[in-house]
Every structure is written in structure tokens, then in C-alpha cells.
Motif scaffolding. Sequence first.
Motif, PDB file in Angstrom:
ATOM      1  N   LEU A 167       0.836  -1.196   0.000  1.00  0.00           N
ATOM      2  CA  LEU A 167       0.000   0.000   0.000  1.00  0.00           C
ATOM      3  C   LEU A 167       0.876   1.254   0.000  1.00  0.00           C
ATOM      4  O   LEU A 167       1.953   1.271   0.611  1.00  0.00           O
ATOM      5  CB  LEU A 167      -0.905   0.033   1.231  1.00  0.00           C
ATOM      6  CG  LEU A 167      -1.907  -1.117   1.409  1.00  0.00           C
ATOM      7  CD1 LEU A 167      -2.470  -1.111   2.821  1.00  0.00           C
ATOM      8  CD2 LEU A 167      -3.033  -1.000   0.404  1.00  0.00           C
ATOM      9  N   THR A 168       0.402   2.297  -0.662  1.00  0.00           N
ATOM     10  CA  THR A 168       1.068   3.595  -0.639  1.00  0.00           C
ATOM     11  C   THR A 168       0.041   4.669  -0.296  1.00  0.00           C
ATOM     12  O   THR A 168      -1.070   4.655  -0.836  1.00  0.00           O
ATOM     13  CB  THR A 168       1.711   3.920  -1.996  1.00  0.00           C
ATOM     14  OG1 THR A 168       2.713   2.950  -2.277  1.00  0.00           O
ATOM     15  CG2 THR A 168       2.353   5.300  -1.980  1.00  0.00           C
ATOM     16  N   TYR A 169       0.396   5.565   0.595  1.00  0.00           N
ATOM     17  CA  TYR A 169      -0.530   6.635   0.972  1.00  0.00           C
ATOM     18  C   TYR A 169      -0.467   7.756  -0.060  1.00  0.00           C
ATOM     19  O   TYR A 169       0.586   8.346  -0.305  1.00  0.00           O
ATOM     20  CB  TYR A 169      -0.202   7.188   2.356  1.00  0.00           C
ATOM     21  CG  TYR A 169      -1.191   8.240   2.797  1.00  0.00           C
ATOM     22  CD1 TYR A 169      -2.493   7.886   3.160  1.00  0.00           C
ATOM     23  CD2 TYR A 169      -0.849   9.587   2.816  1.00  0.00           C
ATOM     24  CE1 TYR A 169      -3.426   8.834   3.537  1.00  0.00           C
ATOM     25  CE2 TYR A 169      -1.767  10.536   3.197  1.00  0.00           C
ATOM     26  CZ  TYR A 169      -3.052  10.163   3.559  1.00  0.00           C
ATOM     27  OH  TYR A 169      -3.980  11.115   3.922  1.00  0.00           O
ATOM     28  N   CYS A 170      -1.618   8.059  -0.676  1.00  0.00           N
ATOM     29  CA  CYS A 170      -1.701   9.101  -1.699  1.00  0.00           C
ATOM     30  C   CYS A 170      -2.640  10.224  -1.279  1.00  0.00           C
ATOM     31  O   CYS A 170      -3.056  11.040  -2.110  1.00  0.00           O
ATOM     32  CB  CYS A 170      -2.169   8.510  -3.032  1.00  0.00           C
ATOM     33  SG  CYS A 170      -1.050   7.275  -3.727  1.00  0.00           S
ATOM     34  N   GLY A 171      -2.998  10.253   0.009  1.00  0.00           N
ATOM     35  CA  GLY A 171      -3.888  11.298   0.491  1.00  0.00           C
ATOM     36  C   GLY A 171      -3.141  12.577   0.797  1.00  0.00           C
ATOM     37  O   GLY A 171      -1.943  12.710   0.532  1.00  0.00           O
ATOM     38  N   ASP A 172      -3.853  13.545   1.389  1.00  0.00           N
ATOM     39  CA  ASP A 172      -3.261  14.862   1.643  1.00  0.00           C
ATOM     40  C   ASP A 172      -3.094  15.155   3.134  1.00  0.00           C
ATOM     41  O   ASP A 172      -2.991  16.309   3.534  1.00  0.00           O
ATOM     42  CB  ASP A 172      -4.111  15.954   0.985  1.00  0.00           C
ATOM     43  CG  ASP A 172      -5.587  15.858   1.363  1.00  0.00           C
ATOM     44  OD1 ASP A 172      -5.913  15.045   2.259  1.00  0.00           O
ATOM     45  OD2 ASP A 172      -6.396  16.576   0.763  1.00  0.00           O
ATOM     46  N   ASP A 173      -3.077  14.095   3.970  1.00  0.00           N
ATOM     47  CA  ASP A 173      -2.887  14.282   5.402  1.00  0.00           C
ATOM     48  C   ASP A 173      -1.382  14.330   5.685  1.00  0.00           C
ATOM     49  O   ASP A 173      -0.688  13.326   5.623  1.00  0.00           O
ATOM     50  CB  ASP A 173      -3.537  13.142   6.182  1.00  0.00           C
ATOM     51  CG  ASP A 173      -3.577  13.397   7.682  1.00  0.00           C
ATOM     52  OD1 ASP A 173      -2.804  14.265   8.155  1.00  0.00           O
ATOM     53  OD2 ASP A 173      -4.360  12.730   8.389  1.00  0.00           O
ATOM     54  N   CYS A 174      -0.869  15.544   6.014  1.00  0.00           N
ATOM     55  CA  CYS A 174       0.566  15.718   6.206  1.00  0.00           C
ATOM     56  C   CYS A 174       1.071  15.038   7.476  1.00  0.00           C
ATOM     57  O   CYS A 174       2.278  14.894   7.670  1.00  0.00           O
ATOM     58  CB  CYS A 174       0.914  17.204   6.238  1.00  0.00           C
ATOM     59  SG  CYS A 174       0.088  18.125   7.561  1.00  0.00           S
ATOM     60  N   ARG A 175       0.150  14.590   8.341  1.00  0.00           N
ATOM     61  CA  ARG A 175       0.566  13.911   9.567  1.00  0.00           C
ATOM     62  C   ARG A 175       1.060  12.497   9.310  1.00  0.00           C
ATOM     63  O   ARG A 175       1.737  11.905  10.144  1.00  0.00           O
ATOM     64  CB  ARG A 175      -0.599  13.888  10.566  1.00  0.00           C
ATOM     65  CG  ARG A 175      -1.049  15.258  11.044  1.00  0.00           C
ATOM     66  CD  ARG A 175      -2.329  15.151  11.849  1.00  0.00           C
ATOM     67  NE  ARG A 175      -3.418  14.606  11.049  1.00  0.00           N
ATOM     68  CZ  ARG A 175      -4.649  14.362  11.516  1.00  0.00           C
ATOM     69  NH1 ARG A 175      -4.909  14.596  12.788  1.00  0.00           N
ATOM     70  NH2 ARG A 175      -5.578  13.883  10.716  1.00  0.00           N
ATOM     71  N   ILE A 176       0.696  11.933   8.161  1.00  0.00           N
ATOM     72  CA  ILE A 176       1.136  10.573   7.822  1.00  0.00           C
ATOM     73  C   ILE A 176       2.497  10.667   7.150  1.00  0.00           C
ATOM     74  O   ILE A 176       2.614  11.124   6.007  1.00  0.00           O
ATOM     75  CB  ILE A 176       0.111   9.865   6.921  1.00  0.00           C
ATOM     76  CG1 ILE A 176      -1.219   9.717   7.673  1.00  0.00           C
ATOM     77  CG2 ILE A 176       0.627   8.506   6.475  1.00  0.00           C
ATOM     78  CD1 ILE A 176      -2.307   9.047   6.876  1.00  0.00           C
ATOM     79  N   ILE A 177       3.545  10.265   7.875  1.00  0.00           N
ATOM     80  CA  ILE A 177       4.925  10.382   7.387  1.00  0.00           C
ATOM     81  C   ILE A 177       5.372   9.094   6.701  1.00  0.00           C
ATOM     82  O   ILE A 177       5.995   9.118   5.634  1.00  0.00           O
ATOM     83  CB  ILE A 177       5.868  10.717   8.562  1.00  0.00           C
ATOM     84  CG1 ILE A 177       5.431  12.034   9.219  1.00  0.00           C
ATOM     85  CG2 ILE A 177       7.315  10.798   8.085  1.00  0.00           C
ATOM     86  CD1 ILE A 177       6.198  12.362  10.481  1.00  0.00           C
TER      87      ILE A 177
END
Length: 607
Positions: free
Chosen positions: A187-197
Motif C-alpha cells: 500500500l502507498t498513501y496518496c492522500g493529503d494528510d501531512c501527519r502521515i509520514i
Amino acid sequence: MRVPESVVRDKLSEKLEIIERGLERLDVEHYLPNRSGANGFVDILARDRFGVLVLVELKKSDSSARQAIHELFKYVALIGQNYGLSKDRLRCIVVSTRWHELAVPFFEYQRSVGYDVMGIALTIDAEGCPVSAVTVSSDGLHCCGERISPYHRAICFNDIDSREKFVLETSTKMMKAGVNDFIRIMLTYCGDDCRIINRHCDYVVVAKFSENEKDIVIRQNIIPVGGYEDNEDSEWAVEEFLLGHMPVYASVRYDDASFSTGAKFVGMLNSGWVVERCIRYGNKFPEGIFSDEDMIIEVSAVETINDIFFRCIASPKNIERWGIVLRRIPAATVAMPNCSEFIRAYLTNLSNTSPESSASISIYNPGNIVMGIVMCVLYGDLRAIPSIMITESSTLGEPVSVLHGTLFWNGSDLKLSPQEIFTAVVSSDIWTWRLAQTLNEVCMYEESFLNVFGLSYKFVVLPEEVGSNECIGVTLEGLGIRKVRIPRDSLQNVICFITHNWNSICDLVDHVLADTHGIDPLERQILATSSPFGERKYWMSDVTPCCICGRVFVSVFFDTRIPHANGAWGLLCRHCFTFGACRIGLGYGQRYDIQPNGQWLLTAGDL
């Protein structure tokens, strides 16, 4: 001239629709290895429109008809041996041009086994082409069994290289330790939540261990001494402890690791995580039979033990599966007052009036309306609100009607302060509620919160015409259902409740977030005048089918930039959006959800 059976088989594999609408061919002469005897070859391996595996065995003469019964016993056993599928997760269809000798042993076999078996009398022309097919057996039974552990492991990394090295090293060690069948979803995070590093995830799911595999894992000392015994009564103790200690044996450093479940996995997919690929190990999840989408649905556990999401497709004609769905509804609607009784009555009415149709059932039940309201206020995320969608489809698979259930407001003012709300509901302060959240028991207070807020579940049939001033409300009446026409303006949802009681709701959010941050006066003013609490945005153009697969949208669609189409924009269904590595956000895409008034509301993206 006699037509060889192989010719009939090949021609039938190209016209499976003549046997049953929706059958999809997976393989012809499918090889089934046998570790303790002769191997097997299934004439045709297929999947039905409910995603169930179907073994099609063809016999063309009385002399070979009885042999089909023996072979079915063998093939079903080999399917279980090779793929780990229980008998209630597959179907068998015996197709024959001659039933004189086959009928008696077939019907005896059909009554004695615990899985779906159907007989088909096939008529062919002189060249072996199927002309007609008639069912000679009663409808079958099938349901979903568990073959993977409900406990998963999500291991996150800051860079892809570390993740790939970790996957290679730990997979080798797991197989050496006797763990043969497991899945790793990248999985790769492609959202815009800057808290997810740490945006690169290795999501690990293991198949259910046999007793022999459990013994091997324990003897290999993969689990620390005392770890397994402390939780020995749990059916999944060995699998759980193996996943818990797996990262310890890797030399590659990981940045974060946590246990997960089907509900958390679905939450990841709905919050910006995108599936790159599925890696399968062992023999239970072959790619030619189970697609990546099949694996994701199975890991999500939306038909079995997922405590937030429930999704399934079933038909009254499949009696056992239909009954299982009805029995699972109460567990899926915990903390949704009166919904269980209503849904069961609605589905029972559907089975009586349209026994040949099918129903797609989707229930989202987070069981925490307080946090749902907080999410709505802070992020404009309407998906935090519980919802129910039941789509009835005809025998051709075309949607006939869509029943939508969600929370509606009775118009009353929220006059209690936050402290008074929690005192009235939990007979204490907010800390009792927070403890219940920690223990995953907050749903016990759900009905009381709904009563205080003036919210209750109502069901409407979505109108066919967007401009309709009325919609059809559906209510429970005795043991049946009643449909009445109601003005659509009389339906006020959670957004209306929040907007009308804005200051009180902001006080509630302040109280819930007291330990983190509240809402300052300027932020209140900005939120009060912004979407979705100001002007709500609807899709104003024609809604065309998915530009990739051609599906007609029923409950949700995405207007998004498509990476593999040189960045062109288009409307996509949920499946094509997820597997196309698309994103939601400014310059990337938006999500639209159907509303009770038939319009498509912007719920995520550039709000």
C-alpha cells in the motif's frame, strides 16, 4: 458422427451464459495436483456473479455419467487441499446430455453433500455447440467461510527500498518456519494528510493454520515461550502471535507496526491508501482463480467479521446464503436502532415478491455518532455518518431500485450543554465515554446520543428523476413494510442538524477535543460559512457510466485525473478508482455520493 466430449467442453466454455447468467470462465481442464494419489482435471472452472467458485463437470454419455459423481467427490477434496477453500465456498455443476443412468445417483449425491450441486441437461447440435440447457436439480446452497486470520499486521516504512528488503527477508523466514500460505498487500498513501509520514505499508495476512502447521511454528520457536500458552483458548492464537513477533526477526528497520483488522483495512482504503499490488505465497491464493480484487474483499472481511463495514451480494434463490445474510444483519446493525428489524423485513419482502432478483447490501456502522459529527465539522467528511444502501437488481443484473437509509433530524433544538449531554447519556462525565472508546464499547451509548440529538434512522427509495419533489419513504408495518410518498424537503439529514445548532455543536466539538485543540472564534466563523455547511456542491452535468469498465453508478462515483490516461479526467467507479492508483484532492479528483433527493453531492476533494 459422434462429437468428442472435449469439443463440447470447449464450445460450452465459450457459452457459459447458457447454463447460468453471470458465469465467468476461469480455466479449462484446470489442473489439481494431488499429493497422495492421482491428479485431477476439472473440465471447466468458473466464477458466478456472487464471486463463488464453480466446478463444471461435463459428461456426454450414460457410460461415463456415473463417473462424474466419483470425480466430483475427488475434485472438491482437491480444491480444499490446494486452495484452502471450505466446501461452503464453492459450487458444482454436472452437465450431461444423457440423464437416464445419472439421475438416481446424482440426486442421492446432491442430498448427501453439504455444498451447492446443480444438474444441467444439455442439448447440442451436430457440431457440438450448446443449444439449450435445463436445470434438473433444486437451487443450491453456498456461504462464506473463513480461511484467513482476522488479525493482520500493518508495517509502515518511510521509503520503498526498506519495505521491499523487509518483505523479501521476512517472507523467506516465514516459509522456512513452516508458514506456507500468506498474502502481502503493498500500500502507498496518496492522500493529503501531512501527519502521515510513513507512506509505504506492507500489509500482512496469513491463511488459517492447520493443526500440523501450528505444531511446526511452535516447535520452531517463532513464538516466544509462554506467548501462545497465555492465549491458548483463542482459535487464532498462533496466527496472532506469529504476526505480532514477525518484525522482530528482521534486520531491516521498520518505522511503525500495528495490528489491524478487516475494518481498519477498509478504513485505510477509504482514507487515501492505494493498493500497489498483492503478493501471494503458497498454493491457496492462485492468481488465475482469485484476482487482486477478490483478495482485497476477503481481507476486508466485509461479509464475515468486520465490525464496521458489511457488504455482500445475495439472491433469494440461493436459500442458504440468503438465510446467512439475514442472520448476520443484527450483528452488522448493532447500535442502529430498529434497523435490524427493518432490513430483515425488507429483504423478506424482496424474497417473496422477486425471488429471482438479487440484492447488493452495504452497511457502514461506525457506532460513534459523536465522532461522526466531529469529523463532519472539522473536515466536512460526510462519510463519517453511518449509512445503509440496498440495491435490488433484476435477473439481468440491472439495478431496479435503491433503498437508502441514514440518520435524519426531527427538527428539535439542541439545548443541552456538552457536560449535560454526557451526564444524560453516560451518567457521568466525558471520561467515561472516552474509556468506552478505548475499550471499543462506545456503541452502548449510541441510541441515547441519537435521542438527545433528535436523530433517527429512516429509509427512502431514491427517485428515478433528479427533479422529483417527492421520494418514497419505507417504514416497518407489523411484519411487513409500507411505502408512502413524502416531500423530499421534509427530510433533514445530519448536516441540517449541525447547521441549525451550529454554536452548540462547536461547543460539543470543543469539549470532545479538550485535550488536543478546540475551535477558536475565527475558525468557527470560517467553518460556518464553508462547505458543506454553507453552499452545498452538487454534480450539475450528466452522469455517464464509468469510463473504464462501463459500470452504471449506483451510490458513488469519482471525478478524477486518470494516471494511465496521460492525466485525462473522467468519471470512475469505486473499483477502477482504487486499482487505477487515483487520488482525491485539489487537482487530483473529487468524490460524489448519491443523496435521498437523487442528486450527487460532493463529499470529498475540493469542497
